[in-house]
Design a protein around this motif. Structure first.
Motif, PDB file in Angstrom:
ATOM      1  N   PHE A  84       0.768  -1.124   0.021  1.00 53.86           N
ATOM      2  CA  PHE A  84      -0.159   0.176   0.051  1.00 53.86           C
ATOM      3  C   PHE A  84       0.856   1.359   0.098  1.00 53.86           C
ATOM      4  O   PHE A  84       1.940   1.245   0.677  1.00 53.86           O
ATOM      5  CB  PHE A  84      -0.970   0.010   1.158  1.00 53.86           C
ATOM      6  N   VAL A  85       0.492   2.123  -0.800  1.00 57.43           N
ATOM      7  CA  VAL A  85       1.180   3.425  -0.906  1.00 57.43           C
ATOM      8  C   VAL A  85       0.689   4.772  -0.258  1.00 57.43           C
ATOM      9  O   VAL A  85       1.637   5.951  -0.502  1.00 57.43           O
ATOM     10  CB  VAL A  85       1.491   3.745  -2.419  1.00 57.43           C
ATOM     11  N   VAL A  86      -0.538   4.778   0.151  1.00 58.55           N
ATOM     12  CA  VAL A  86      -1.034   6.051   0.526  1.00 58.55           C
ATOM     13  C   VAL A  86      -0.639   6.204   1.977  1.00 58.55           C
ATOM     14  O   VAL A  86      -0.875   5.247   2.877  1.00 58.55           O
ATOM     15  CB  VAL A  86      -2.662   5.960   0.478  1.00 58.55           C
ATOM     16  N   PRO A  87       0.129   7.093   2.393  1.00 57.19           N
ATOM     17  CA  PRO A  87       0.555   7.659   3.728  1.00 57.19           C
ATOM     18  C   PRO A  87      -0.607   7.852   4.526  1.00 57.19           C
ATOM     19  O   PRO A  87      -1.721   8.029   4.157  1.00 57.19           O
ATOM     20  CB  PRO A  87       1.667   8.715   3.441  1.00 57.19           C
ATOM     21  N   TRP A  88      -0.162   8.456   5.680  1.00 57.48           N
ATOM     22  CA  TRP A  88      -1.208   9.117   6.835  1.00 57.48           C
ATOM     23  C   TRP A  88      -1.823  10.244   6.268  1.00 57.48           C
ATOM     24  O   TRP A  88      -1.225  11.389   5.797  1.00 57.48           O
ATOM     25  CB  TRP A  88      -0.223   9.427   8.181  1.00 57.48           C
ATOM     26  N   HIS A  89      -3.408  10.086   6.128  1.00 56.47           N
ATOM     27  CA  HIS A  89      -4.086  11.080   5.235  1.00 56.47           C
ATOM     28  C   HIS A  89      -5.237  11.006   5.794  1.00 56.47           C
ATOM     29  O   HIS A  89      -5.691  10.041   6.572  1.00 56.47           O
ATOM     30  CB  HIS A  89      -3.985  10.626   3.962  1.00 56.47           C
ATOM     31  N   ASN A  90      -6.119  11.741   5.306  1.00 56.11           N
ATOM     32  CA  ASN A  90      -7.558  12.094   5.612  1.00 56.11           C
ATOM     33  C   ASN A  90      -8.061  12.630   4.081  1.00 56.11           C
ATOM     34  O   ASN A  90      -7.543  13.059   3.274  1.00 56.11           O
ATOM     35  CB  ASN A  90      -7.896  12.929   6.715  1.00 56.11           C
ATOM     36  N   HIS A  91      -9.783  12.256   4.096  1.00 50.41           N
ATOM     37  CA  HIS A  91     -10.438  13.060   2.991  1.00 50.41           C
ATOM     38  C   HIS A  91     -11.945  13.183   3.605  1.00 50.41           C
ATOM     39  O   HIS A  91     -12.176  12.589   4.706  1.00 50.41           O
ATOM     40  CB  HIS A  91     -10.283  11.934   1.837  1.00 50.41           C
ATOM     41  N   THR A  92     -12.562  13.634   2.658  1.00 46.89           N
ATOM     42  CA  THR A  92     -14.000  13.847   3.022  1.00 46.89           C
ATOM     43  C   THR A  92     -14.915  12.778   3.066  1.00 46.89           C
ATOM     44  O   THR A  92     -16.103  12.867   3.483  1.00 46.89           O
ATOM     45  CB  THR A  92     -14.718  14.918   2.169  1.00 46.89           C
ATOM     46  N   ARG A  93     -14.719  11.602   2.245  1.00 47.27           N
ATOM     47  CA  ARG A  93     -15.491  10.820   2.065  1.00 47.27           C
ATOM     48  C   ARG A  93     -15.626   9.677   3.212  1.00 47.27           C
ATOM     49  O   ARG A  93     -14.562   9.545   3.949  1.00 47.27           O
ATOM     50  CB  ARG A  93     -15.120   9.839   0.861  1.00 47.27           C
ATOM     51  N   ILE A  94     -16.402   8.826   3.414  1.00 46.01           N
ATOM     52  CA  ILE A  94     -16.544   7.742   4.338  1.00 46.01           C
ATOM     53  C   ILE A  94     -15.826   6.486   3.506  1.00 46.01           C
ATOM     54  O   ILE A  94     -16.171   6.355   2.396  1.00 46.01           O
ATOM     55  CB  ILE A  94     -17.772   7.459   4.856  1.00 46.01           C
ATOM     56  N   GLU A  95     -15.054   5.893   4.242  1.00 42.03           N
ATOM     57  CA  GLU A  95     -14.487   4.474   3.431  1.00 42.03           C
ATOM     58  C   GLU A  95     -14.626   3.380   4.125  1.00 42.03           C
ATOM     59  O   GLU A  95     -14.459   3.123   5.293  1.00 42.03           O
ATOM     60  CB  GLU A  95     -12.966   5.149   3.595  1.00 42.03           C
TER      61      GLU A  95
END
Length: 231
Positions: A26-37
């Motif tokens: 997996f390549v995505v680091p410590w992050h956030n976004h507005t969608r529910i995942e």
């Protein structure tokens, strides 16, 4: 250091997206976004970070992560050994909470799902037989298209919302303090811990890093997370 904001690469106007991801790691680091995942691990293992929660994940791991809650699935060392064919794969479902806004989410029949989405602000991990049932259902619906995505998403959320086989991840203290004036300091502590979690971190080291004495650091950390740094 703030978690990076991830702009999800979905078509304009798309509110629900289902897909499968398969990579060497997996390549995505410590992050956030507005969608529910919603994340279901198919293969691979490593460390899952959700808010102030740190835990190892394995195949079958299934979680729902609310909007703006920082998170990362960090692949383990076995994914980086030359010549070893360990893949990291998962089913992912992302959706905007706005699809349930206004009157729809307030229907009596939607109460369980509304409460589930509220709990997801801390992140939820499913366990026991429910985890297996949810994972099997995700596998069954992941190829859905058009209106079937919406229908299956509601059915999936209903399955998640009617089980008591789950654990909340991020501490209540973490979510309450996400917007406080000193959250930059807390994120600095957490980012340092994430980057160095594979070795022992002493209280004197981490307290010095953020400009506090060990005693002041312990008081600060425990007040905000309701747990000690060692925990």
């Amino acid at each position: 250091m703030e978690p990076i904001y991830q702009e999800l690469p979905f078509p304009p106007g798309s509110f629900v997206d289902f897909y499968k991801e398969e990579l060497p790691h997996f390549v995505v680091p410590w992050h956030n976004h507005t969608r529910i995942e919603i994340m279901h691990i198919i293969t691979g293992s490593g460390i899952r970070f959700v808010g102030d929660h740190v835990e190892r994940y394995e195949p079958g791991d299934t979680c729902i992560i609310g909007p703006r809650l920082p998170h990362e699935w960090r692949s383990g060392e076995e994914h980086f050994i030359a010549g070893k064919s360990v893949m990291a794969s998962c089913y992912c479902i992302f959706f905007e909470k706005e699809i349930f806004e206004t009157n729809f989410i307030r229907l009596p029949e939607m109460e369980n799902i509304r409460l589930l989405l509220e709990r997801s602000l801390r992140g939820i991990k499913f366990v026991g037989d429910s985890r297996d049932k949810i994972g099997a259902f995700i596998k069954e619906i992941i190829q859905a298209k058009g209106s079937a995505k919406i229908i299956n998403l509601i059915a999936l959320l209903d399955l998640m919302s009617t089980t008591d086989e789950y654990e909340l991840l991020a501490g209540l203290g973490y979510t309450k303090n996400k917007k406080s004036d000193d959250f930059d300091r807390f994120n600095k502590i957490y980012q340092y811990t994430i980057n160095n979690f594979s070795r022992p971190i002493s209280l004197s080291e981490i307290s010095s890093y953020v400009g506090l004495t060990p005693t002041a650091f312990c008081r600060y950390f425990t007040k905000r997370t309701k747990r000690t740094f060692i925990q």
